[in-house]
Design an enzyme around this catalytic site. Sequence first.
Site, PDB file in Angstrom:
ATOM      1  N   LYS A  25      10.017  -5.960  -9.552  1.00 41.91           N
ATOM      2  CA  LYS A  25      10.584  -5.304 -10.749  1.00 41.91           C
ATOM      3  C   LYS A  25       9.505  -5.202 -11.828  1.00 41.91           C
ATOM      4  O   LYS A  25       9.000  -6.197 -12.320  1.00 41.91           O
ATOM      5  CB  LYS A  25      11.774  -6.121 -11.265  1.00 41.91           C
TER       6      LYS A  25
ATOM      7  N   ASP B 128      12.207  -4.923 -21.806  1.00 42.22           N
ATOM      8  CA  ASP B 128      13.641  -4.692 -21.627  1.00 42.22           C
ATOM      9  C   ASP B 128      14.378  -4.915 -22.949  1.00 42.22           C
ATOM     10  O   ASP B 128      14.653  -6.050 -23.322  1.00 42.22           O
ATOM     11  CB  ASP B 128      14.164  -5.655 -20.537  1.00 42.22           C
TER      12      ASP B 128
ATOM     13  N   LYS C 165      20.167  -5.705 -26.331  1.00 39.30           N
ATOM     14  CA  LYS C 165      20.158  -7.174 -26.375  1.00 39.30           C
ATOM     15  C   LYS C 165      20.161  -7.655 -27.827  1.00 39.30           C
ATOM     16  O   LYS C 165      19.746  -6.918 -28.724  1.00 39.30           O
ATOM     17  CB  LYS C 165      18.871  -7.700 -25.717  1.00 39.30           C
TER      18      LYS C 165
ATOM     19  N   ASP D  58       9.425  -9.050 -18.396  1.00 41.45           N
ATOM     20  CA  ASP D  58      10.383  -8.528 -17.423  1.00 41.45           C
ATOM     21  C   ASP D  58       9.702  -7.785 -16.260  1.00 41.45           C
ATOM     22  O   ASP D  58      10.368  -7.151 -15.452  1.00 41.45           O
ATOM     23  CB  ASP D  58      11.412  -7.640 -18.140  1.00 41.45           C
TER      24      ASP D  58
ATOM     25  N   ASP E  51      21.784  -2.713 -19.591  1.00 45.94           N
ATOM     26  CA  ASP E  51      20.880  -3.863 -19.513  1.00 45.94           C
ATOM     27  C   ASP E  51      20.708  -4.350 -18.072  1.00 45.94           C
ATOM     28  O   ASP E  51      19.841  -5.163 -17.785  1.00 45.94           O
ATOM     29  CB  ASP E  51      21.419  -4.993 -20.413  1.00 45.94           C
TER      30      ASP E  51
ATOM     31  N   GLU F  83      19.248  -2.948 -15.722  1.00 48.38           N
ATOM     32  CA  GLU F  83      18.330  -1.867 -15.344  1.00 48.38           C
ATOM     33  C   GLU F  83      17.420  -2.246 -14.183  1.00 48.38           C
ATOM     34  O   GLU F  83      16.976  -1.386 -13.425  1.00 48.38           O
ATOM     35  CB  GLU F  83      17.469  -1.461 -16.554  1.00 48.38           C
TER      36      GLU F  83
ATOM     37  N   ARG G 289      17.986  -3.837 -11.403  1.00 47.58           N
ATOM     38  CA  ARG G 289      18.553  -3.536 -10.087  1.00 47.58           C
ATOM     39  C   ARG G 289      18.525  -2.033  -9.806  1.00 47.58           C
ATOM     40  O   ARG G 289      18.487  -1.621  -8.651  1.00 47.58           O
ATOM     41  CB  ARG G 289      19.968  -4.127  -9.971  1.00 47.58           C
TER      42      ARG G 289
HETATM   43  N1  BES Z   1      15.676  -8.796 -17.739  1.00 46.81           N
HETATM   44  C1  BES Z   1      17.002  -9.248 -17.769  1.00 46.81           C
HETATM   45  C2  BES Z   1      17.197 -10.621 -17.131  1.00 46.81           C
HETATM   46  C3  BES Z   1      16.505 -11.790 -17.783  1.00 46.81           C
HETATM   47  C4  BES Z   1      17.201 -12.623 -18.642  1.00 46.81           C
HETATM   48  C5  BES Z   1      15.185 -12.089 -17.495  1.00 46.81           C
HETATM   49  C6  BES Z   1      16.569 -13.701 -19.216  1.00 46.81           C
HETATM   50  C7  BES Z   1      14.562 -13.180 -18.068  1.00 46.81           C
HETATM   51  C8  BES Z   1      15.259 -13.994 -18.931  1.00 46.81           C
HETATM   52  C9  BES Z   1      17.921  -8.265 -17.043  1.00 46.81           C
HETATM   53  O1  BES Z   1      17.529  -6.943 -17.025  1.00 46.81           O
HETATM   54  C10 BES Z   1      19.240  -8.315 -17.741  1.00 46.81           C
HETATM   55  O2  BES Z   1      19.278  -7.965 -18.876  1.00 46.81           O
HETATM   56  N2  BES Z   1      20.263  -8.782 -17.047  1.00 46.81           N
HETATM   57  C11 BES Z   1      21.568  -8.883 -17.592  1.00 46.81           C
HETATM   58  C12 BES Z   1      22.490  -8.150 -16.653  1.00 46.81           C
HETATM   59  C13 BES Z   1      23.882  -8.011 -17.133  1.00 46.81           C
HETATM   60  C14 BES Z   1      23.957  -7.090 -18.306  1.00 46.81           C
HETATM   61  C15 BES Z   1      24.718  -7.478 -16.006  1.00 46.81           C
HETATM   62  C16 BES Z   1      21.942 -10.355 -17.678  1.00 46.81           C
HETATM   63  O3  BES Z   1      21.637 -11.086 -16.764  1.00 46.81           O
HETATM   64  O4  BES Z   1      22.510 -10.739 -18.682  1.00 46.81           O
HETATM   65 ZN    ZN Z   2      15.454  -6.627 -17.211  1.00 47.00          ZN
HETATM   66 ZN    ZN Z   3      18.190  -5.851 -18.731  1.00 49.40          ZN
END
Ligand code: BES
Ligand code: ZN
Ligand code: ZN
Length: 484
Positions: free
Chosen positions: A247, A252, A259, A270, A329, A331, A333
């Site tokens: 990824k 992000d 966020k 990220d 968010d 994104e 996946r």
């Molecule tokens: N990049 C984030 C995941 C992340 C969180 C990485 C903390 C490092 C530290 C990812 O893209 C994300 O935002 N995931 C969300 C998904 C949700 C909205 C379904 C999450 O895990 O909250």
């Molecule tokens: Zn992310």
């Molecule tokens: Zn995200």
Amino acid sequence: MMPISTASTWKPTDHLLLIPIIHQSTDWAEIPPLKNVQSERLTKHFTGKKNEVQWLFTEKQTIVLFGIGEADSSATAIIRSFRHFANRYAEKLTSKLAVYTHHLEDQTVEYAVNGLLLGTYQIGQFKTEEAPVHAFEQKDAELLIYSDQEVMAFAEKGKATAETQMSILNIVNAPANKKTPQILAEWAKNSAQQFGYESDIWDKQKIKEVGLHALLAVNRGSEDPAQFIILEYKGKNAKQKVGLVGKGVTFDTGGISIKGSANMHYMKSDMGGAAAVLGTIELAAKLQLPIHVVCIVPATDNSVDALSIKPSDVIESYSGKTIEIIDTDAEGRLILSDGIAYMVKHFQPDVLIDLATLTGSAVRTFGYHAGALFSNNDNLAAAIEKAGDATGERVWRLPLWKAYEEDLKSDVADVKNFSGRPIAGAIGAAKFLEYFTDEHPNWAHLDMAGVAFNEAEFSHQKSATAFGVRLLVEYLEELAQVNS
Ligand code: BES
Ligand code: ZN
Ligand code: ZN
């Protein structure tokens, strides 16, 4: 980086002599440079506990005894010790270092060299005031290792690994405006040129032509065009082809599902999954591993703009499947689904592994100590777990049960990108990716959100770890050996 040489027998030189001591089990009599040291008194005052340091100013040479902890310490613990030493004593060290290692295992020498060099890492890439050059980085720096000649290969591996890791630390620690997808692609191209493997970098035009729609969807709100990075290293006598997908979200913001601002700056990391696969192919090429590695990195940032995708949008993807966006968010996946589908269709790897800083759920589950592993193949899962334990870059397996599929059912599209419920987040993300693997029988997904960016001795804030590079290289080495 400092050249390494070995010598079998010790005689006093003008090097600073470092003698690693294993807690309460190193026998002083085994170590010739300590012949004239009063060993009874030494034992009383120094036992070799982790990070314990004792300077001895003997007539002919300055010696530092350095405790590296218990005999059964993990690879990471040993590396950390040496790294701590090189960092903590930077001002006292000299450019000529000798390390006495006859009493250590060969592999420990790899960790020692790796840690000593990592300890020279300077995080202040963008400071205007130049940091003092670490003693081991000075022009006349040299490292002399007292050991048998065979140990040289271990020492060189420790050094090669440290070089790649530091380069990876730099790209992960770089702020988003200094590592656009194009800059990331440039890094990959340069690495490929320098270490003799292939690179194919696609710009936005080509990405459109090929139809990587999910990557384009995430990139819609961005000023910087997406890049699709394809790298290939064909080791001699390779029997196995391993496809790695990382990824590469260079920042992000969350997109329209934005966020909170607390800690958002950490989202520059990220692209930790991308960094892991880039580091792995570079190191595999450097070490000339007899394995065939293909890497794919879909790279973009996730920004907020009038053009950004919105929750409820339905997007297309390279696989042909349609995706309903519930949360912008989620994104990572999306871009991975294109990377994975492209990898499976065009490269048909024997093993498929994707790595990503994918979910907050993985952080909440394992904290900063393990990545979440998912696999549809028990042998592959076991091999990755084994490599994780050996390198200290640990992983722990979570299930991919069918029951979780319910969460991804969309009313309007083939699949949705998030269940909409704050439960089983890492598993839900893994199930989404599984949908794009075309039932590849040997697939693993590693959610490294908690381990890519962590506390370190050289930074006040969290910083990059290069997690995944040693883990994957260890896995590749084992795979090559089993199939040789
Ligand atoms: N990049 C984030 C995941 C992340 C969180 C990485 C903390 C490092 C530290 C990812 O893209 C994300 O935002 N995931 C969300 C998904 C949700 C909205 C379904 C999450 O895990 O909250
Ligand atoms: Zn992310
Ligand atoms: Zn995200």
